[in-house]
Design a protein around this motif. Structure first.
Motif, PDB file in Angstrom:
ATOM      1  N   ASP A 230      59.986  19.466 -35.609  1.00 32.38           N
ATOM      2  CA  ASP A 230      60.512  20.581 -34.816  1.00 32.38           C
ATOM      3  C   ASP A 230      61.124  20.078 -33.516  1.00 32.38           C
ATOM      4  O   ASP A 230      62.194  20.541 -33.099  1.00 32.38           O
ATOM      5  CB  ASP A 230      59.401  21.587 -34.514  1.00 32.38           C
ATOM      6  CG  ASP A 230      58.950  22.344 -35.752  1.00 32.38           C
ATOM      7  OD1 ASP A 230      59.684  22.294 -36.762  1.00 32.38           O
ATOM      8  OD2 ASP A 230      57.873  22.963 -35.712  1.00 32.38           O
TER       9      ASP A 230
ATOM     10  N   ARG B 203      62.266  16.996 -32.938  1.00 33.62           N
ATOM     11  CA  ARG B 203      63.472  16.251 -33.290  1.00 33.62           C
ATOM     12  C   ARG B 203      64.653  17.193 -33.513  1.00 33.62           C
ATOM     13  O   ARG B 203      65.751  16.968 -32.995  1.00 33.62           O
ATOM     14  CB  ARG B 203      63.214  15.445 -34.562  1.00 33.62           C
ATOM     15  CG  ARG B 203      64.422  14.703 -35.102  1.00 33.62           C
ATOM     16  CD  ARG B 203      64.287  14.456 -36.594  1.00 33.62           C
ATOM     17  NE  ARG B 203      64.177  15.709 -37.340  1.00 33.62           N
ATOM     18  CZ  ARG B 203      63.690  15.800 -38.570  1.00 33.62           C
ATOM     19  NH1 ARG B 203      63.256  14.716 -39.183  1.00 33.62           N
ATOM     20  NH2 ARG B 203      63.634  16.981 -39.187  1.00 33.62           N
TER      21      ARG B 203
ATOM     22  N   PHE C 126      55.931  22.518 -29.415  1.00 27.93           N
ATOM     23  CA  PHE C 126      56.315  21.534 -30.415  1.00 27.93           C
ATOM     24  C   PHE C 126      55.100  20.635 -30.672  1.00 27.93           C
ATOM     25  O   PHE C 126      54.765  19.769 -29.853  1.00 27.93           O
ATOM     26  CB  PHE C 126      57.488  20.696 -29.926  1.00 27.93           C
ATOM     27  CG  PHE C 126      58.714  21.505 -29.581  1.00 27.93           C
ATOM     28  CD1 PHE C 126      59.586  21.904 -30.572  1.00 27.93           C
ATOM     29  CD2 PHE C 126      58.973  21.871 -28.268  1.00 27.93           C
ATOM     30  CE1 PHE C 126      60.721  22.639 -30.264  1.00 27.93           C
ATOM     31  CE2 PHE C 126      60.092  22.601 -27.951  1.00 27.93           C
ATOM     32  CZ  PHE C 126      60.981  23.002 -28.946  1.00 27.93           C
ATOM     33  N   PRO C 127      54.394  20.865 -31.778  1.00 26.29           N
ATOM     34  CA  PRO C 127      53.154  20.100 -32.045  1.00 26.29           C
ATOM     35  C   PRO C 127      53.439  18.629 -32.268  1.00 26.29           C
ATOM     36  O   PRO C 127      54.484  18.242 -32.794  1.00 26.29           O
ATOM     37  CB  PRO C 127      52.578  20.766 -33.291  1.00 26.29           C
ATOM     38  CG  PRO C 127      53.747  21.434 -33.939  1.00 26.29           C
ATOM     39  CD  PRO C 127      54.676  21.840 -32.848  1.00 26.29           C
ATOM     40  N   MET C 128      52.524  17.789 -31.834  1.00 27.92           N
ATOM     41  CA  MET C 128      52.643  16.344 -31.949  1.00 27.92           C
ATOM     42  C   MET C 128      51.717  15.810 -33.035  1.00 27.92           C
ATOM     43  O   MET C 128      50.605  16.331 -33.238  1.00 27.92           O
ATOM     44  CB  MET C 128      52.258  15.660 -30.627  1.00 27.92           C
ATOM     45  CG  MET C 128      53.191  15.964 -29.477  1.00 27.92           C
ATOM     46  SD  MET C 128      54.848  15.285 -29.761  1.00 27.92           S
ATOM     47  CE  MET C 128      55.723  16.790 -30.231  1.00 27.92           C
ATOM     48  N   PRO C 129      52.157  14.766 -33.745  1.00 29.92           N
ATOM     49  CA  PRO C 129      51.235  14.085 -34.660  1.00 29.92           C
ATOM     50  C   PRO C 129      50.044  13.532 -33.883  1.00 29.92           C
ATOM     51  O   PRO C 129      50.147  13.241 -32.675  1.00 29.92           O
ATOM     52  CB  PRO C 129      52.081  12.961 -35.252  1.00 29.92           C
ATOM     53  CG  PRO C 129      53.494  13.377 -35.023  1.00 29.92           C
ATOM     54  CD  PRO C 129      53.490  14.175 -33.762  1.00 29.92           C
TER      55      PRO C 129
ATOM     56  N   HIS D 222      48.425  17.568 -27.338  1.00 34.44           N
ATOM     57  CA  HIS D 222      48.736  17.880 -28.726  1.00 34.44           C
ATOM     58  C   HIS D 222      50.107  18.524 -28.923  1.00 34.44           C
ATOM     59  O   HIS D 222      50.464  18.858 -30.055  1.00 34.44           O
ATOM     60  CB  HIS D 222      47.666  18.815 -29.304  1.00 34.44           C
ATOM     61  CG  HIS D 222      46.281  18.258 -29.192  1.00 34.44           C
ATOM     62  ND1 HIS D 222      45.874  17.137 -29.889  1.00 34.44           N
ATOM     63  CD2 HIS D 222      45.216  18.662 -28.447  1.00 34.44           C
ATOM     64  CE1 HIS D 222      44.604  16.863 -29.589  1.00 34.44           C
ATOM     65  NE2 HIS D 222      44.184  17.771 -28.715  1.00 34.44           N
ATOM     66  N   ALA D 223      50.860  18.714 -27.845  1.00 30.73           N
ATOM     67  CA  ALA D 223      52.143  19.399 -28.000  1.00 30.73           C
ATOM     68  C   ALA D 223      53.036  19.139 -26.795  1.00 30.73           C
ATOM     69  O   ALA D 223      52.571  18.706 -25.728  1.00 30.73           O
ATOM     70  CB  ALA D 223      51.923  20.908 -28.169  1.00 30.73           C
TER      71      ALA D 223
ATOM     72  N   VAL E 198      58.702  10.542 -27.456  1.00 28.17           N
ATOM     73  CA  VAL E 198      58.427  11.942 -27.125  1.00 28.17           C
ATOM     74  C   VAL E 198      58.776  12.224 -25.663  1.00 28.17           C
ATOM     75  O   VAL E 198      59.340  13.273 -25.338  1.00 28.17           O
ATOM     76  CB  VAL E 198      56.957  12.286 -27.425  1.00 28.17           C
ATOM     77  CG1 VAL E 198      56.602  13.670 -26.889  1.00 28.17           C
ATOM     78  CG2 VAL E 198      56.696  12.222 -28.927  1.00 28.17           C
TER      79      VAL E 198
ATOM     80  N   PRO F  73      58.079  13.991 -34.927  1.00 28.98           N
ATOM     81  CA  PRO F  73      57.754  15.426 -34.909  1.00 28.98           C
ATOM     82  C   PRO F  73      59.005  16.236 -35.239  1.00 28.98           C
ATOM     83  O   PRO F  73      59.953  16.273 -34.455  1.00 28.98           O
ATOM     84  CB  PRO F  73      57.253  15.666 -33.491  1.00 28.98           C
ATOM     85  CG  PRO F  73      57.755  14.520 -32.679  1.00 28.98           C
ATOM     86  CD  PRO F  73      57.897  13.365 -33.608  1.00 28.98           C
TER      87      PRO F  73
ATOM     88  N   SER G 202      50.685  10.293 -31.780  1.00 31.90           N
ATOM     89  CA  SER G 202      51.832  10.203 -30.871  1.00 31.90           C
ATOM     90  C   SER G 202      51.411   9.927 -29.446  1.00 31.90           C
ATOM     91  O   SER G 202      52.244   9.600 -28.627  1.00 31.90           O
ATOM     92  CB  SER G 202      52.624  11.521 -30.912  1.00 31.90           C
ATOM     93  OG  SER G 202      51.850  12.585 -30.408  1.00 31.90           O
TER      94      SER G 202
END
Length: 449
Positions: A321, A323, A443-446, A389-390, A370, A319, A449
């Motif tokens: 942002d 990172r 911070f959105p997650m794939p 999701h974030a 994460v 992710p 993740s």
């Protein structure tokens, strides 16, 4: 079986030979098929060692391995001559150019890279005080030796050649080679052997690789030897790799024409970073990570879990942002978090910062990475929450616009309020909480993740 060559024409060799005979209970056999001068006469044996003495200088003993009873490794106990003070050293034999000191032009004896690395370590353990231990480039004969071989030497002048402590140290290091294979094990159709190119006669860079990694060095062509070769000679280069049992090359400096010639022969040029990153990691895993992420020398790195990984890999995007934020907080901790969890990962800026992708064991997700990143966020944020999701991070911050609406002038008052201290403005006490607001970053997650 370990074969040891002692030359009576070499005073250091003779002294090492005497020390060898005091260190073990040797059996003595008479070999009447050869003269005493040519390795016959008294032959000294242990269960796995054979020592023979010769009148001829080492450099002139071509095909000397055929005198021994099928040795796996041949060691020449020898002197080193030079302006290098007290030195114990080891090297392989051959010629990248004209044969000025024995052997044939452009020819090489079979090297013993794994045993060479072992003897350098043994010399370091046994060296008397004030003696340095080093490695030399490939620089003289003999070359007509099919058995893996090397010189192990006392240097660098008469006082050292006659020093019994130095001779005993070399003798101990030679006997420590009992049971040591001349080559590293074969894995993934290759061995952890390198041919070295460049640098001086003494090889500190290649010695560092031998001491700090699990890679071994075969033949080394120093700058002067490469100059003697002239333009890259494909046949000489191929012979150096074959005699080293190597598929990899390490260059001490930038030589694009040489690198191109080596690669045209089907060998791979790697950097020193490659040797450190791959230490302890199966070469089959190295290959899979590089197939997925690109070459190590271009920025791919191996994670701690590569050492015992079996099976396939899955590549995921970090992710971006999140990172970037954690790298801004603590780049070393962010890098360590990924290294701890991953099989491999991308880096940029010379390996100092995380790139875009990470290679994980098949079936794994980014969740653990994460979580580690969320822990780093707590250094800057007051609360950090994982949602499906974030990652949501919150902190209270001083709001200069809100302070301005209350008539607070910019300057020291802003600084105090930002630091959590109340201020007096026109007889009013302004509490810092009044001019602070909660800010939130998501911070959105794939999806995986």
């Amino acid at each position: 079986m370990l074969g040891i060559v002692v030359s009576r024409a070499d005073r250091a060799s003779a002294n090492i030979g005497e020390q060898l005979l005091t260190l073990a209970d040797w059996d003595v056999e008479a070999d009447e098929t050869r003269s005493d001068a040519d390795g016959g006469g008294d032959v000294y044996r242990l269960d796995d060692v054979e020592l023979r003495e010769f009148e001829t200088r080492h450099l002139e003993l071509d095909a000397v391995d055929t005198v021994f009873d099928d040795p796996d490794l041949l060691v020449f106990a020898s002197k080193h001559a030079g302006e290098t003070g007290k030195l114990l050293t080891a090297h392989h034999t051959g010629n990248f150019g004209p044969a000025e000191y024995g052997g044939e032009d452009g020819a090489f004896a079979r090297a013993a890279p794994n045993a060479h690395a072992s003897v350098v370590e043994a010399l370091s353990r046994h060296a008397p005080e004030a003696y340095e231990v080093g490695m030399e480039c490939t620089h003289h004969g003999p070359t007509d030796i099919d058995t893996p071989s090397m010189f192990v030497e006392v240097g660098s002048a008469e006082p050292q050649w006659d020093d019994p402590d130095a001779a005993r140290a070399v003798a101990k290091a030679i006997l420590d080679l009992r049971g040591i294979a001349p080559d590293a094990p074969r894995e993934n159709d290759a061995r952890r052997h390198l041919v070295g190119f460049g640098g001086g006669h003494y090889a500190p860079r290649f010695e560092r690789v031998v001491r700090e990694t699990d890679w071994a060095i075969g033949h080394i062509g120093a700058d002067w030897a490469l100059d003697a070769m002239g333009e890259p000679d494909h046949e000489v280069l191929r012979a150096a790799f074959e005699a080293s049992g190597a598929e990899y090359a390490l260059l001490a400096d930038d030589r694009p024409d040489l690198a191109s010639a080596i690669e045209s022969l089907g060998y791979r040029v790697v950097g020193e970073t490659f040797t450190h990153e791959t230490t302890g990691v199966p070469l089959s895993v190295v290959e899979r990570v590089e197939d997925a992420l690109g070459p190590i020398d271009a920025g791919a790195r191996l994670g701690d879990r590569a050492r015992d990984h079996e099976g396939s890999l899955v590549v995921s995007a970090l992710p971006a942002d999140l990172r970037d934020e954690v790298q801004g907080i603590d780049p070393d901790r962010a890098l360590a978090a990924v290294r701890r969890r991953a099989i491999g990962f991308d880096t940029v800026e010379g390996g100092t910062k995380l790139g875009d992708r990470v290679a994980l064991a098949e079936g794994s997700t980014l969740s653990a990475i994460v979580d580690d990143f969320a822990g780093i966020l707590t250094e800057r944020y007051e609360s950090v929450e994982r949602t499906p999701h974030a990652v949501v991070a919150r902190k209270r911050e001083f709001d200069p616009e809100k302070a301005a609406t209350l008539g607070i002038p910019e300057g020291p008052a802003f600084g105090k309020l930002s630091a959590g201290q109340p201020v007096e403005i026109d007889g009013r006490t302004i509490d810092p909480d009044v001019v602070h607001v909660e800010r939130e970053r998501r911070f959105p997650m794939p999806e995986t993740s």
